[in-house]
Write a protein that holds these residues in place. Sequence first.
Motif, PDB file in Angstrom:
ATOM      1  N   UNK A  21       0.838  -1.203   0.000  1.00 21.68           N
ATOM      2  CA  UNK A  21       0.000   0.000   0.000  1.00 21.68           C
ATOM      3  C   UNK A  21       0.871   1.250   0.000  1.00 21.68           C
ATOM      4  N   UNK A  22       0.736   2.058  -1.039  1.00 23.33           N
ATOM      5  CA  UNK A  22       1.496   3.299  -1.176  1.00 23.33           C
ATOM      6  C   UNK A  22       0.541   4.479  -1.033  1.00 23.33           C
ATOM      7  N   UNK A  23       0.967   5.482  -0.307  1.00 18.94           N
ATOM      8  CA  UNK A  23       0.147   6.683  -0.149  1.00 18.94           C
ATOM      9  C   UNK A  23       1.004   7.931  -0.313  1.00 18.94           C
ATOM     10  N   UNK A  24       0.456   8.913  -1.024  1.00 24.59           N
ATOM     11  CA  UNK A  24       1.036  10.248  -1.138  1.00 24.59           C
ATOM     12  C   UNK A  24       0.001  11.240  -0.621  1.00 24.59           C
ATOM     13  N   UNK A  25       0.453  12.288   0.041  1.00 22.84           N
ATOM     14  CA  UNK A  25      -0.478  13.324   0.474  1.00 22.84           C
ATOM     15  C   UNK A  25       0.216  14.673   0.468  1.00 22.84           C
ATOM     16  N   UNK A  26      -0.593  15.706   0.370  1.00 17.62           N
ATOM     17  CA  UNK A  26      -0.064  17.067   0.422  1.00 17.62           C
ATOM     18  C   UNK A  26      -1.141  18.021   0.922  1.00 17.62           C
ATOM     19  N   UNK A  27      -0.704  19.071   1.595  1.00 21.74           N
ATOM     20  CA  UNK A  27      -1.626  20.121   2.036  1.00 21.74           C
ATOM     21  C   UNK A  27      -1.423  21.390   1.206  1.00 21.74           C
ATOM     22  N   UNK A  28      -0.569  21.302   0.178  1.00 18.09           N
ATOM     23  CA  UNK A  28      -0.277  22.460  -0.661  1.00 18.09           C
ATOM     24  C   UNK A  28      -1.158  22.443  -1.917  1.00 18.09           C
ATOM     25  N   UNK A  29      -0.985  23.445  -2.742  1.00 17.15           N
ATOM     26  CA  UNK A  29      -1.727  23.522  -3.988  1.00 17.15           C
ATOM     27  C   UNK A  29      -1.384  22.314  -4.859  1.00 17.15           C
ATOM     28  N   UNK A  30      -2.399  21.674  -5.369  1.00 14.91           N
ATOM     29  CA  UNK A  30      -2.216  20.417  -6.094  1.00 14.91           C
ATOM     30  C   UNK A  30      -3.368  20.265  -7.071  1.00 14.91           C
ATOM     31  N   UNK A  31      -3.244  19.352  -8.026  1.00 18.18           N
ATOM     32  CA  UNK A  31      -4.298  19.151  -9.030  1.00 18.18           C
ATOM     33  C   UNK A  31      -4.316  17.699  -9.471  1.00 18.18           C
ATOM     34  N   UNK A  32      -5.373  17.328 -10.184  1.00 22.55           N
ATOM     35  CA  UNK A  32      -5.450  15.972 -10.715  1.00 22.55           C
ATOM     36  C   UNK A  32      -4.374  15.726 -11.767  1.00 22.55           C
ATOM     37  N   UNK A  33      -4.017  16.746 -12.497  1.00 15.75           N
ATOM     38  CA  UNK A  33      -2.945  16.588 -13.481  1.00 15.75           C
ATOM     39  C   UNK A  33      -1.642  16.233 -12.769  1.00 15.75           C
ATOM     40  N   UNK A  34      -1.341  16.918 -11.677  1.00 15.94           N
ATOM     41  CA  UNK A  34      -0.131  16.606 -10.927  1.00 15.94           C
ATOM     42  C   UNK A  34      -0.222  15.214 -10.303  1.00 15.94           C
ATOM     43  N   UNK A  35      -1.436  14.823  -9.895  1.00 16.51           N
ATOM     44  CA  UNK A  35      -1.619  13.471  -9.361  1.00 16.51           C
ATOM     45  C   UNK A  35      -1.301  12.429 -10.429  1.00 16.51           C
TER      46      UNK A  35
END
Length: 375
Positions: free
Chosen positions: A244-258
């Motif tokens: 199980x891999x998880x990435x998270x961020x509280x900064x500005x982000x988008x689906x393209x970056x995902x």
Amino acid sequence: MITDSPHLYVRNGLAAGLPIELLDLFVRRAQATEQQGIRAVLTLKHLAHQTGADHRYLRDIVGREIDPYTEFELRGKRRISSPRAPLLAVQKWMLTHILNHVPCHPSSFAYERQKSVAQCARRHLGANWLVKLDMHDFFASIDERQIFHVFSELGFGRLVSFELARLCTRPGIGARHSVAAEKAASSADYTVIDKYQTAVGLGFLPQGSPTSGALANLVMRDADMQIAEAVAGTGIVYTRYADDIAFSTSRKFSRREASELIRMTDHILGRSGFLRHNKKTQVIPPGARKIVLGLLVDGDRLRIPVDARNRIINDIWGAERFGLPAHARHRGFSSTISFGERLAGMLAYCHDVDPKWTAPLWRRWAKILSDYEIR
């Protein structure tokens, strides 16, 4: 340990008729491992002596002449290969004296002492975006050539590394997913000595062996490092708990970056012989419920989801009302013991997050077990 007194080791070896060149080689190899806090294994016979196993029995496993595993399915979903004694004891010895002394990457949280599900999930508290990935056939994607390199890099000799790899893998259970994965495995500098040439089938890590989790983490160490370095300084948190891999961020982000993050991870995993499970990939935006390893992380503290709490409460009530065996059968378990182990595991899991809520349920569960044993 050999390096406690190399002089005495050499003197005793010479008295036994061994050549000085071989004894000096063994001392150098022992130093390479024991300086890391790892127990030296110089030959298969040396391993047999340290573990109490029969040397011929170990040779038969290495030569793939016997397959000392019991196989079963866990609730019809996962195929478990459990090593039988005495291989089980040998693998536990290897875990205790070798693998537990080798650190995993800091982003890895499974199969390592002093780490837990809660610690892993806690890394994602307060995130706005969450990206979750799952690796397909995690253990069955790791073959004996990769395990050979783990032991070789720890300082064990080539033959011993081969033999240790064979003792920790099982033929016929692998799942190679892609040309890239096969290329990654076949590029290893891996040869089989003449005595073992007749062995058929490449071995893979069996899910259910004591050593498989630690070895999988060590195989993944380079991939963990590459992924962690790729997101360093971006405000993205990376964790891995087994597959199980998880990435998270509280900064500005988008689906393209995902999507770019997922493609980058695919590339790194592919070079290490792993494949992402497409159907289990999730991109969770701000405002949506965020769960990591079964725990809610969308606040400032970990929380157990209501549906998980209710399942545990219902299982406790059902076992109290109808008896443990009857409720286990109702829940679809063929074994009362396996149901009990699963419920106890869930209680321990919840206690790590919310001990106050879990404490009275633990007391009720202890009484259920006591009543069951009396009957």
